[in-house]
Design a protein around this motif. Structure first.
Motif, PDB file in Angstrom:
ATOM      1  N   SER A   6       0.830  -1.165  -0.014  1.00 21.18           N
ATOM      2  CA  SER A   6       0.078  -0.104   0.188  1.00 21.18           C
ATOM      3  C   SER A   6       0.861   1.302   0.137  1.00 21.18           C
ATOM      4  O   SER A   6       1.768   1.232   0.747  1.00 21.18           O
ATOM      5  N   TYR A  31       0.457   5.761  -0.409  1.00 23.47           N
ATOM      6  CA  TYR A  31      -0.526   6.991  -0.227  1.00 23.47           C
ATOM      7  C   TYR A  31       0.053   8.257  -0.455  1.00 23.47           C
ATOM      8  O   TYR A  31       1.183   8.407  -0.529  1.00 23.47           O
ATOM      9  N   LEU A  69      -5.837  12.803   3.163  1.00 18.56           N
ATOM     10  CA  LEU A  69      -5.401  11.896   2.147  1.00 18.56           C
ATOM     11  C   LEU A  69      -5.761  12.608   0.865  1.00 18.56           C
ATOM     12  O   LEU A  69      -7.185  12.577   0.613  1.00 18.56           O
ATOM     13  N   TYR A 124      -4.967   6.769  -2.574  1.00 16.63           N
ATOM     14  CA  TYR A 124      -4.034   5.703  -2.171  1.00 16.63           C
ATOM     15  C   TYR A 124      -4.019   4.638  -3.164  1.00 16.63           C
ATOM     16  O   TYR A 124      -4.848   4.438  -4.121  1.00 16.63           O
ATOM     17  N   ALA A 172      -3.901   0.178  -2.910  1.00 17.15           N
ATOM     18  CA  ALA A 172      -3.641  -0.787  -1.959  1.00 17.15           C
ATOM     19  C   ALA A 172      -2.910  -1.915  -2.682  1.00 17.15           C
ATOM     20  O   ALA A 172      -2.194  -2.606  -1.893  1.00 17.15           O
ATOM     21  N   SER A 205       2.826   1.408   3.669  1.00 14.57           N
ATOM     22  CA  SER A 205       2.398   0.868   4.835  1.00 14.57           C
ATOM     23  C   SER A 205       2.291  -0.774   4.819  1.00 14.57           C
ATOM     24  O   SER A 205       2.118  -1.234   3.635  1.00 14.57           O
ATOM     25  N   ASN A 249       0.909  -3.829   7.617  1.00 15.93           N
ATOM     26  CA  ASN A 249       0.306  -4.303   8.687  1.00 15.93           C
ATOM     27  C   ASN A 249      -0.580  -2.924   9.481  1.00 15.93           C
ATOM     28  O   ASN A 249      -0.535  -2.514  10.686  1.00 15.93           O
ATOM     29  N   TYR A 250      -1.117  -1.879   8.658  1.00 13.84           N
ATOM     30  CA  TYR A 250      -1.730  -0.949   9.205  1.00 13.84           C
ATOM     31  C   TYR A 250      -0.873   0.212   9.847  1.00 13.84           C
ATOM     32  O   TYR A 250      -1.225   1.125  10.211  1.00 13.84           O
ATOM     33  N   GLU A 251       0.603  -0.070   9.556  1.00 12.54           N
ATOM     34  CA  GLU A 251       1.545   0.920  10.073  1.00 12.54           C
ATOM     35  C   GLU A 251       2.113   1.878   8.870  1.00 12.54           C
ATOM     36  O   GLU A 251       2.822   1.121   7.817  1.00 12.54           O
ATOM     37  N   GLN A 252       1.883   3.019   8.802  1.00 17.54           N
ATOM     38  CA  GLN A 252       2.341   3.912   7.780  1.00 17.54           C
ATOM     39  C   GLN A 252       3.846   4.609   7.938  1.00 17.54           C
ATOM     40  O   GLN A 252       4.046   4.942   9.126  1.00 17.54           O
TER      41      GLN A 252
END
Lengths: 110, 110
Positions: free
Chosen positions: B31, B33, B45, B48, B50, B94, B96-99
């Motif tokens: 992902s 962004y 935002l 993005y 995915a 990103s 695991n949901y960590e950017q």
């Protein structure tokens, strides 16, 4: 769209003091994240929280994921000059649409 | 390991000019962004992606286009710059949901 509120907007503290800031939302999130941004730099991830009620520490930083999934707080213990910066919270659902708060600007006085 | 890199670091455009902001990551993240940051408003935002080959609109997509060239690169294009697009632009990737953010591009449109 979704919005996050952060408080306080700014704070001035003495070196060595503890700091507390929080973030609230009208919507629930599955993930809460806290970032720090230094002047002229991109945000840097401090702590990620994945479960309601979770309490996570990273050195002098402690963050909690609120039970309602609509809030989170960040504590900094024994502040030092390099803690100066802007702290952002972010909420996310499944990594598709991160929403950021407006930030808390922290100043540390010697 | 460079993380997320952005070029250019600074840019001044006249109204109506076009330009492309480049972003690359070497962390093998799916992902990516694009955000803009305006004073007192946190990060918003724009678009993005995915995964390679897919892009989706974020909160403020008007006036921008994006291309996910491959897994590493995600570019942002302004076809006809307007003064309202004066901002600092951040790219992120990103897992695991960590950017993880790049250093930003400071764009001024006169």
């Amino acid at each position: 769209g979704q919005q996050l509120n952060q408080s306080p907007q700014s704070m001035f503290i003495q070196e060595g003091e503890d700091v507390s800031m929080n973030c609230t939302s009208s919507s629930i999130f599955n993930t809460w994240l806290w970032y720090k941004q230094d002047p002229g730099e991109g945000p840097v991830l401090l702590i990620a929280l994945y479960k309601a009620g979770e309490l996570t520490s990273n050195g002098r930083l402690t963050a909690q994921f609120g039970i309602t999934r609509k809030d989170s707080f960040l504590n900094i213990s024994a502040s030092i000059p390099s803690d100066v910066g802007i702290y952002f919270c972010a909420g996310d659902n499944y990594g598709q649409n991160f929403v950021f708060g407006p930030g808390t600007r922290l100043s540390v006085l010697p | 390991n460079a993380g997320v890199t952005q070029t250019p670091k600074f840019q001044v455009l006249k109204t109506g000019q076009s330009m492309t902001l480049q972003c690359a990551q070497d962390m093998n993240h799916n992902s990516m962004y694009w955000y803009r940051q305006d004073p007192g408003m946190g990060l918003r935002l724009i678009y993005y992606s995915a995964s390679e080959g897919t892009t989706d609109k974020g909160e403020v997509p008007n006036g921008y286009n994006v291309s996910r060239l491959n897994k590493r690169e995600f570019s942002l294009r302004l076809e006809s710059a307007a003064p309202s697009q004066t901002s600092v632009y951040f790219c992120a990737s990103s897992v695991n949901y960590e950017q993880y953010f790049g250093p930003g591009t400071r764009l001024t449109v006169t």
